[in-house]
Design a protein around this motif. Structure first.
Motif, PDB file in Angstrom:
ATOM      1  N   THR A  28       0.810  -1.225   0.000  1.00  0.00           N
ATOM      2  CA  THR A  28       0.000   0.000   0.000  1.00  0.00           C
ATOM      3  C   THR A  28       0.842   1.273   0.000  1.00  0.00           C
ATOM      4  OG1 THR A  28      -0.141  -0.024   2.424  1.00  0.00           O
ATOM      5  CG2 THR A  28      -1.880  -1.168   1.209  1.00  0.00           C
ATOM      6  N   SER A  29       2.096   1.180  -0.407  1.00  0.00           N
ATOM      7  CA  SER A  29       2.985   2.339  -0.351  1.00  0.00           C
ATOM      8  C   SER A  29       2.539   3.477  -1.255  1.00  0.00           C
ATOM      9  CB  SER A  29       4.416   1.920  -0.709  1.00  0.00           C
ATOM     10  OG  SER A  29       4.464   1.387  -2.034  1.00  0.00           O
ATOM     11  N   ALA A  32      -3.410   6.167  -0.776  1.00  0.00           N
ATOM     12  CA  ALA A  32      -3.687   7.253   0.167  1.00  0.00           C
ATOM     13  C   ALA A  32      -4.014   6.706   1.552  1.00  0.00           C
ATOM     14  CB  ALA A  32      -4.845   8.101  -0.348  1.00  0.00           C
ATOM     15  N   GLU A  33      -3.762   7.543   2.565  1.00  0.00           N
ATOM     16  CA  GLU A  33      -3.912   7.125   3.959  1.00  0.00           C
ATOM     17  C   GLU A  33      -5.326   6.635   4.268  1.00  0.00           C
ATOM     18  OE1 GLU A  33      -2.774   6.441   7.901  1.00  0.00           O
ATOM     19  OE2 GLU A  33      -1.529   6.954   6.171  1.00  0.00           O
ATOM     20  N   ARG A  36      -6.034   3.331   2.618  1.00  0.00           N
ATOM     21  CA  ARG A  36      -5.242   2.275   3.242  1.00  0.00           C
ATOM     22  C   ARG A  36      -5.875   1.838   4.565  1.00  0.00           C
ATOM     23  NH1 ARG A  36      -0.834   2.380   6.505  1.00  0.00           N
ATOM     24  NH2 ARG A  36      -0.896   4.657   6.543  1.00  0.00           N
ATOM     25  N   ARG A  37      -6.365   2.809   5.331  1.00  0.00           N
ATOM     26  CA  ARG A  37      -7.040   2.493   6.590  1.00  0.00           C
ATOM     27  C   ARG A  37      -8.311   1.677   6.337  1.00  0.00           C
ATOM     28  NH1 ARG A  37      -6.774   5.210  11.571  1.00  0.00           N
ATOM     29  NH2 ARG A  37      -5.457   6.769  10.541  1.00  0.00           N
ATOM     30  N   ILE A 159      -3.002  -0.537   9.959  1.00  0.00           N
ATOM     31  CA  ILE A 159      -3.360   0.887   9.986  1.00  0.00           C
ATOM     32  C   ILE A 159      -2.134   1.755  10.277  1.00  0.00           C
ATOM     33  CG2 ILE A 159      -4.640   2.644  11.277  1.00  0.00           C
ATOM     34  CD1 ILE A 159      -6.918   0.610  11.557  1.00  0.00           C
ATOM     35  N   PHE A 160      -1.303   1.290  11.194  1.00  0.00           N
ATOM     36  CA  PHE A 160      -0.134   2.083  11.607  1.00  0.00           C
ATOM     37  C   PHE A 160       1.177   1.515  11.050  1.00  0.00           C
ATOM     38  CE2 PHE A 160      -3.336   2.716  14.990  1.00  0.00           C
ATOM     39  CZ  PHE A 160      -3.469   4.098  14.902  1.00  0.00           C
ATOM     40  N   ARG A 162       2.997   2.224   8.391  1.00  0.00           N
ATOM     41  CA  ARG A 162       3.988   3.224   7.986  1.00  0.00           C
ATOM     42  C   ARG A 162       4.641   3.863   9.197  1.00  0.00           C
ATOM     43  NH1 ARG A 162       0.746   6.377   3.088  1.00  0.00           N
ATOM     44  NH2 ARG A 162       0.680   4.616   1.639  1.00  0.00           N
ATOM     45  N   GLN A 163       3.836   4.203  10.195  1.00  0.00           N
ATOM     46  CA  GLN A 163       4.381   4.814  11.398  1.00  0.00           C
ATOM     47  C   GLN A 163       5.301   3.850  12.137  1.00  0.00           C
ATOM     48  OE1 GLN A 163       1.308   4.896  10.299  1.00  0.00           O
ATOM     49  NE2 GLN A 163       0.184   6.728  10.909  1.00  0.00           N
TER      50      GLN A 163
END
Length: 206
Positions: A28-29, A32-33, A36-37, A159-160, A162-163
């Motif tokens: 999912t790089s 959009a956020e 993706r969520r 969900i998180f 990337r973080q």
């Protein structure tokens, strides 16, 4: 096999978030956020529904086909070993350079639900613990609760993702992934030996 702490370990290895984070983040790089969520939530709900079907309807089918716990232990052991060896082999190769999709269309069922969240050896684990539970409702409820907890963990991990990858160094995650792969291989051998003991091929521990 009827110990809930053992169930948690098996589910963490076969269905847990460690393998989900890098796969979902790479997939999912370019998405959009918000999309993706939504994808993470939809795939988690699908995976939960599939897991419940396996636990209850799949177990009835297993019983009708007279597949015992020893058969599932052997099958699960082989699949766990294949998966562990594959994970170790892939860890030594360069990551896939194929361009990631830019839309979530068609991704929820495959490849996110299958095989990123629900793995083949995860399916065997679900069937195995359902077979071990049989009429022990308390144990089956415990298995059900641990599975739901793992699906929630997977959803949050996606969900998180990337973080988390921004906080956790990729080398650290890879090292932990190798550790999980080695533990998975050890669990595979344990499952195969337990299956052979149930078959009576080798004596059980005294």
């Amino acid at each position: 096999m009827n110990d809930l702490s053992f169930v948690m370990i098996i589910f963490f290895v076969t269905l847990g978030p460690i393998k989900v984070i890098p796969a979902f983040a790479q997939l999912t790089s370019e998405i959009a956020e918000g999309d993706r969520r939504a994808l993470a939530i939809k795939a988690s709900l699908l995976a939960t529904a599939v897991g419940l079907l396996i636990l209850f309807l799949g177990n009835k089918l297993r019983a009708n086909w007279q597949i015992g716990s020893a058969d599932l232990l052997m099958t699960g052991g082989v699949l766990l070993l294949i998966g562990a060896l594959d994970a170790i082999k892939n860890a030594q190769q360069r990551p896939d350079t194929q361009a990631p999709p830019q839309s979530t269309r068609g991704l929820a069922l495959s490849p996110v639900t299958f095989p990123i969240i629900i793995t083949p050896y995860g399916i065997v684990a679900l069937l195995l613990f359902a077979a071990v539970a049989e009429n022990a409702q308390t144990f089956l409820v415990g298995v059900f609760g641990i599975f739901l907890g793992m699906m929630v963990a997977d959803c949050l991990a996606m969900i998180f993702a990337r973080q988390l990858l921004g906080f956790i160094r990729i080398g650290t995650l890879m090292a932990f992934g190798w550790l999980v792969a080695v533990l998975q291989a050890a669990l595979a051998i344990h499952a195969i030996m337990s299956g052979l003991q149930q078959y009576g091929v080798i004596p059980g521990a005294s």
